[in-house]
Design a protein around this motif. Structure first.
Motif, short mmCIF file in Angstrom:
data_model
loop_
_atom_site.label_atom_id
_atom_site.label_comp_id
_atom_site.label_asym_id
_atom_site.label_seq_id
_atom_site.Cartn_x
_atom_site.Cartn_y
_atom_site.Cartn_z
N TRP A 198 -10.08 41.68 -11.44
CA TRP A 198 -10.21 42.90 -12.24
C TRP A 198 -11.40 42.73 -13.19
CZ3 TRP A 198 -4.72 44.80 -14.19
CH2 TRP A 198 -3.88 44.94 -13.08
N ASN A 199 -12.31 43.67 -13.12
CA ASN A 199 -13.51 43.61 -13.95
C ASN A 199 -13.51 44.78 -14.92
OD1 ASN A 199 -16.19 43.03 -14.85
ND2 ASN A 199 -16.95 44.62 -13.44
N LEU A 200 -13.14 44.50 -16.16
CA LEU A 200 -13.14 45.54 -17.19
C LEU A 200 -14.57 45.81 -17.63
CD1 LEU A 200 -11.52 47.44 -19.04
CD2 LEU A 200 -11.32 45.53 -20.66
N LEU A 201 -15.03 47.03 -17.43
CA LEU A 201 -16.42 47.35 -17.76
C LEU A 201 -16.68 47.18 -19.24
CD1 LEU A 201 -16.95 50.49 -15.47
CD2 LEU A 201 -17.52 48.11 -15.00
N LYS A 202 -17.91 46.88 -19.55
CA LYS A 202 -18.31 46.58 -20.93
C LYS A 202 -17.97 47.74 -21.87
CE LYS A 202 -22.34 45.03 -23.54
NZ LYS A 202 -23.80 44.83 -23.50
N ALA A 203 -17.39 47.39 -23.00
CA ALA A 203 -17.02 48.42 -23.99
C ALA A 203 -18.26 49.12 -24.53
CB ALA A 203 -16.23 47.78 -25.13
N VAL A 204 -18.08 50.38 -24.85
CA VAL A 204 -19.17 51.19 -25.39
C VAL A 204 -19.09 51.17 -26.92
CG1 VAL A 204 -20.12 53.54 -25.44
CG2 VAL A 204 -19.17 52.63 -23.33
N ASP A 205 -20.24 51.25 -27.58
CA ASP A 205 -20.29 51.28 -29.04
C ASP A 205 -19.39 52.38 -29.59
OD1 ASP A 205 -21.75 50.59 -31.65
OD2 ASP A 205 -22.09 52.75 -31.47
N LYS A 206 -18.48 52.00 -30.49
CA LYS A 206 -17.47 52.95 -31.00
C LYS A 206 -18.08 54.12 -31.74
CE LYS A 206 -13.38 50.04 -31.23
NZ LYS A 206 -12.35 49.40 -32.09
N GLU A 207 -19.15 53.86 -32.45
CA GLU A 207 -19.80 54.95 -33.19
C GLU A 207 -20.38 55.98 -32.22
OE1 GLU A 207 -20.84 57.42 -36.07
OE2 GLU A 207 -19.58 55.64 -36.30
N GLN A 208 -20.97 55.49 -31.12
CA GLN A 208 -21.52 56.39 -30.10
C GLN A 208 -20.39 57.24 -29.50
OE1 GLN A 208 -23.37 54.41 -26.78
NE2 GLN A 208 -24.53 56.21 -26.15
#
Length: 568
Positions: free
Chosen positions: A6-16
């Protein structure tokens, strides 16, 4: 089969995420994150994503050689020349031929079509096809979904007084054929803004340019959208940009006003749904169209797709259905033989690639068999048979590994090859087979990574089951149409428990009702061919990877999870 990673995709910047969510009327934060991961990172990009517009498709004259192609067609019409629309025998090729023939024949009558015989002529432009054109006084061939590597064949045609317009989307070789016009957005000298069109899509751009040149209203091209949607879905091209717009409107056309051939296939498949999706096209319509070229002749598929009579379409469809039934039986039998030959060969089991050859296997299904083999032995796979005294076959790949490049690296052993990153076709002399197998294994084993040899599920986001509401699913549906580069979002939920006893249904399928360990809301789920998990998930929390779907039964719809994997 290896355990699935399972490859969890990189988290996105929360502010964005917060900013875009607010701009999109407080869109759910998880869905906003999934959008940004797909490059939809602004209000304007989201507007184009959620509201695909025909105004955003590109000017066809931006494609290299388009003016030359249109000029040559107009010259042929004014000189009353015979035009032959030529295409490959797969779904992309037959839909492309059907599209160009059905549109051009409205404005010009000296036009016919030709699909090469898979067994006698092989893939792409053939000398036999050129001879047919010359013998029957066709002075212009429009080649669709093939031709970008047909250098010798175009030269041969020129000597016979036959001109070529090539409409292809495969990667060119070092040289381009000396045709009147070569339309291929993947040409290095082509500045067309979108590079991922299907072969049928390139044919559509030619017809769009022809229409512009003649002042024909763009609405006259709308009935071609259903063919475009089928080609885009079946050829597994990127579901982004122009493809996504054309697939969106193509599905609308399929669901509201399909051509008789498509209507007949929908009826014969007993698809009792209000609206077909790309998945329905891939698994129901495409195999029927493909089966004609695999078992009998791609001409049958074109006849089905160009007829304007529902009665005639139903007759053609009966034949295509018979082809599809035969294709399924062949596919099943050959797959069993292929898997047996691997499991009984210690040398092959240790390799990082799989190359299988059996002179008696049916050429029409070996591409499907290659895909089936990868389901059990997750490696770049080539399945070959004997045809016209040569070894010929299909390659399929695993996520992240470019099988076209691997074959190209071994091209000294081949007579011809072509294709994409994940699928290719190739032909070689029988005496070259052993050398090719060794060269292919050497290249694959030196370049493939351990991660690429492990099946992987890319997970877009972690989700609590409580978040899955009707409103959430309503927005999620608008991410469609799905396909490569815009796959259905896959979610992960942890600490899940059974809310009712498990059931095994159909052929080894797991049917469950789930809830969060600390939650109350229940949700149905099904895992196809996942009955082996039934005992592992009793009386304990577990994690699931899944896509969110809708189950329709007797006119009632409810949200259902389609499980992809379970971890305990």
């Amino acid at each position: 089969m290896n355990e699935i990673r399972w490859n969890l995709l990189k988290a996105v910047d929360k502010e964005q995420v917060n900013v875009l969510s607010q701009q999109l009327n407080n869109l759910d934060k998880t869905l906003t994150e999934v959008l940004i991961q797909r490059g939809v990172d602004s209000f304007d990009a989201a507007k184009h994503f959620f509201r695909p517009s025909l105004e955003d498709i590109h000017d066809p004259f931006l494609m290299k050689d388009m003016e030359k192609a249109v000029e040559r067609i107009e010259e042929a019409i004014s000189n009353q020349e015979n035009i032959l629309v030529y295409g490959d025998y797969d779904v992309d090729g037959t839909t492309a031929v059907s599209l160009v023939y059905s549109f051009l024949s409205k404005y010009y009558t000296n036009i016919s079509y030709y699909i090469p015989d898979r067994y006698k002529e092989g893939y792409g432009v053939s000398f036999q096809g050129i001879d047919y054109a010359a013998d029957n006084e066709f002075s212009l061939i429009i080649a669709l979904d093939c031709g970008i590597k047909a250098i010798e064949k175009v030269d041969y045609a020129t000597k016979k007084g036959v001109d070529f317009i090539i409409c292809d989307h495969h990667r060119p070789g070092e040289s381009i054929p000396k045709a009147v016009a070569v339309l291929d957005p993947k040409r290095v000298d082509c500045e067309y803004p979108y590079k991922e069109l299907s072969g049928c899509g390139v044919g559509f751009k030619l017809m769009q340019a022809f229409a512009i040149n003649r002042g024909i209203d763009f609405k006259e091209l709308h009935p071609l959208f259903d063919l475009l949607a089928v080609s885009i879905a079946a050829d597994i091209v990127h579901m982004t940009g122009e493809n996504r717009i054309l697939a969106h409107y193509g599905l609308k056309w399929i669901n509201s006003n399909p051509r008789p051939g498509i209507a007949a296939m929908i009826k014969s498949a007993q698809l009792r749904k209000n609206a077909l999706t790309i998945t329905d096209v891939v698994f129901t319509l495409a195999p029927r169209i493909n089966a004609a070229g695999r078992i009998e002749s791609g001409l049958r598929a074109v006849e089905l797709l160009i007829t304007t009579s529902l009665e005639e379409a139903e007759k053609c469809c009966a034949g295509v259905n018979n082809n599809n039934t035969e294709r399924k039986e062949l596919d099943k039998g050959i797959t069993e033989e292929a898997l047996e030959s691997i499991s009984s060969d210690p040398v092959m089991l240790k390799r990082r690639s799989t190359v299988l050859f059996n002179p008696n296997w049916h050429k029409g299904v070996i591409g499907i068999v290659a895909s089936r083999v990868i389901e059990s032995y997750y490696k770049p796979t080539i399945v070959l048979t004997e045809s016209n005294g040569k070894a010929t076959g299909s390659a399929r790949s695993v996520v992240g590994f470019d099988v076209y490049n691997a074959i190209d690296a071994c091209s000294e052993h081949l007579e011809q090859f072509g294709g994409h990153m994940y699928a290719a076709g190739l032909t070689m002399k029988l005496e070259k087979l052993d050398d090719f197998i060794e060269a292919f294994e050497k290249y694959v084993s030196s370049t493939i990574t351990e991660d690429q040899l492990t099946p992987v599920i890319d997970i877009d986001a972690v989700l609590d089951l409580e978040q899955i509401t009707d409103k959430f699913y309503t927005v999620l549906k608008q991410f469609a149409p799905f396909g490569p580069m815009n796959m259905r979002p896959v979610f992960q939920s942890d600490n899940v428990v059974l809310a009712a006893p498990t059931r095994i249904v159909g052929e080894n399928h797991l049917k469950v009702v789930l809830k969060s360990k600390d939650g109350n809301s229940k949700i149905d789920a099904i895992g196809f061919k996942m009955a082996h998990f039934a005992d592992k998930i009793l009386d304990r929390p577990f994690s699931i990877a899944y896509v969110i779907d809708e189950n329709e039964w007797r006119g009632k719809k409810n949200i259902q999870l389609l499980l992809k994997d379970i971890k305990t």
